[in-house]
Design an enzyme around this catalytic site. Structure first.
Site, short mmCIF file in Angstrom:
data_model
loop_
_atom_site.label_atom_id
_atom_site.label_comp_id
_atom_site.label_asym_id
_atom_site.label_seq_id
_atom_site.Cartn_x
_atom_site.Cartn_y
_atom_site.Cartn_z
N HIS A 121 1.96 1.34 1.64
CA HIS A 121 3.04 1.16 2.59
C HIS A 121 3.65 2.50 2.97
CE1 HIS A 121 5.51 1.80 -0.97
NE2 HIS A 121 6.59 1.90 -0.20
N GLN B 244 7.31 4.02 5.51
CA GLN B 244 8.64 3.66 5.97
C GLN B 244 8.91 4.28 7.34
OE1 GLN B 244 11.78 3.79 2.76
NE2 GLN B 244 10.16 4.85 1.64
#
Length: 390
Positions: free
Chosen positions: A217, A219
């Site tokens: 992941h 951000q």
């Protein structure tokens, strides 16, 4: 299983489909489906009982530097390196009430413990108005003792895959292209929010960097100010020439520091690299941010970026920690002079050694580098050459 009665669906580039909904506490959630997705159009409802969102943090100005410091105290309670059975970024299961209700290809949602937001300068689509909002760039630049502002903005999590482990570099070309489309879509949407001055997509990879989740992941931060690094860049452009970044790229492309290049992008170790591993990836055309990239530029970026990241991992027998920082032009200034670029840095200086920022670097920002950029570039070129094309 309950289904969402309505989901906003938008067709994006490269065959990617965006589906928008909300989590149980009102946070926005977006699914970005691969062009060859095996998922159906419907997604499960988030049926959790969640506490109200925390109050938006406050910024204080450091009068000695002019920097704005956010105090997001609720972030102290965020999860630290959970097992796969408690992964908060995995699709929800009966035993794991995670953040994403349904199976997905790529998912983007508002962070539950944000540094900025949810308040904005004006009430917007469920986000409240800040009590002490920012008042433009001139106001933020003023100096004064005891100055505070609400930390308006938005922090989003970008899940590259539903798998429990990995990184951007472990994704397929198709999935990488989907993420690029998500970055472009979210850059445009966040830039339009009231009070946003800069949008920053990034990926932290590895425990040595401070990563708290092994899930693949990144951000996106939407800041209420122009970041200090970008302010220094704007000052350098003001003191030299408006096309400074074009000239930098031209100089680097004619040097021995190029590590990878295509028709639209070039990756190079910069002339004055600070870190043991430092690479910049820049488009050949002046482009302020992801939203302004053409389909051809996005198409080439997916496999080229993957090859760069896989080359980084080929340097050693174990994966290298890094910060992949996508610098973009501010929203309201410098659009014609600040060119978007990736800045990938790692503190790893050998297989079993890290560079720690101690007295001179940490306290005085006076750097000493241990590896010549030309040597670092040669090592990385060799590593990239050992990696099959994505």
């Amino acid at each position: 299983m309950r289904r969402t009665p309505e989901m906003q669906t938008t067709e994006l580039g490269a065959g990617v489909v965006k589906r928008g909904t909300r989590l149980a506490d009102g946070r926005e959630l977006f699914y970005f489906d691969d062009p060859d997705t095996t998922l159906g159009p419907e997604r499960a409802v988030d049926a959790r009982e969640l506490d109200e969102r925390p109050e938006t943090a406050t910024m204080r100005q450091d009068i000695l530097s002019g920097d704005w410091i956010t105090f997001a105290t609720k972030r102290q309670n965020r999860v630290m390196m959970p097992g796969a059975d408690a992964d908060p970024l995995a699709p929800q299961t009966p035993s794991n009430p995670s953040e994403v209700p349904a199976r997905y290809d790529v998912a983007v949602f508002e962070n539950r413990s944000p540094s900025f937001g949810p308040a904005l300068n004006e009430a917007t689509d469920g986000a409240p108005a800040a009590a002490n909002p920012t008042r433009g760039l001139d106001d933020l630049a003023e100096l004064g003792l005891g100055r505070t502002r609400t930390s308006v903005g938005r922090c989003e999590v970008v899940c590259f895959s539903p798998e429990a482990e990995g990184s951007f570099g472990t994704q397929s070309v198709t999935r990488a292209r989907t993420v690029i489309e998500a970055w472009a879509d979210r850059t445009a949407a966040l830039s339009a929010l009231p009070g946003i001055e800069q949008v920053f997509p990034f990926e932290n990879r590895g425990e040595a960097i401070g990563v708290t989740l092994p899930h693949p992941h990144g951000q996106i931060y939407a800041y209420p100010y122009v970041t200090p690094r970008t302010q220094r860049l704007l000052d350098s452009i003001h003191r030299t020439v408006p096309d400074l970044m074009s000239r930098v790229l031209e100089s680097e492309r004619s040097s021995e520091r190029v590590v990878l290049q295509g028709e639209h992008w070039t990756a190079f170790v910069p002339f004055a690299a600070r870190w043991p591993l430092e690479v910049q990836l820049m488009p050949h055309r002046h482009v302020p941010d992801f939203a302004a990239l053409t389909d051809a530029e996005r198409d080439e970026l997916a496999p080229l970026y993957l090859r760069l990241l896989r080359g980084v991992d080929a340097l050693y027998e174990t994966p290298t920690p890094y910060i992949a920082a996508w610098h973009q032009a501010p929203v309201h200034t410098g659009r014609d002079t600040v060119r978007m670029r990736l800045e990938l840095t790692s503190p790893r200086r050998a297989a079993d050694k890290l560079k720690f920022l101690a007295g001179s670097e940490a306290a005085m920002a006076a750097w000493t580098a241990e590896i010549l950029p030309e040597v670092a570039a040669e090592r990385l070129r060799t590593a990239i050459a050992s990696v099959p094309e994505a």
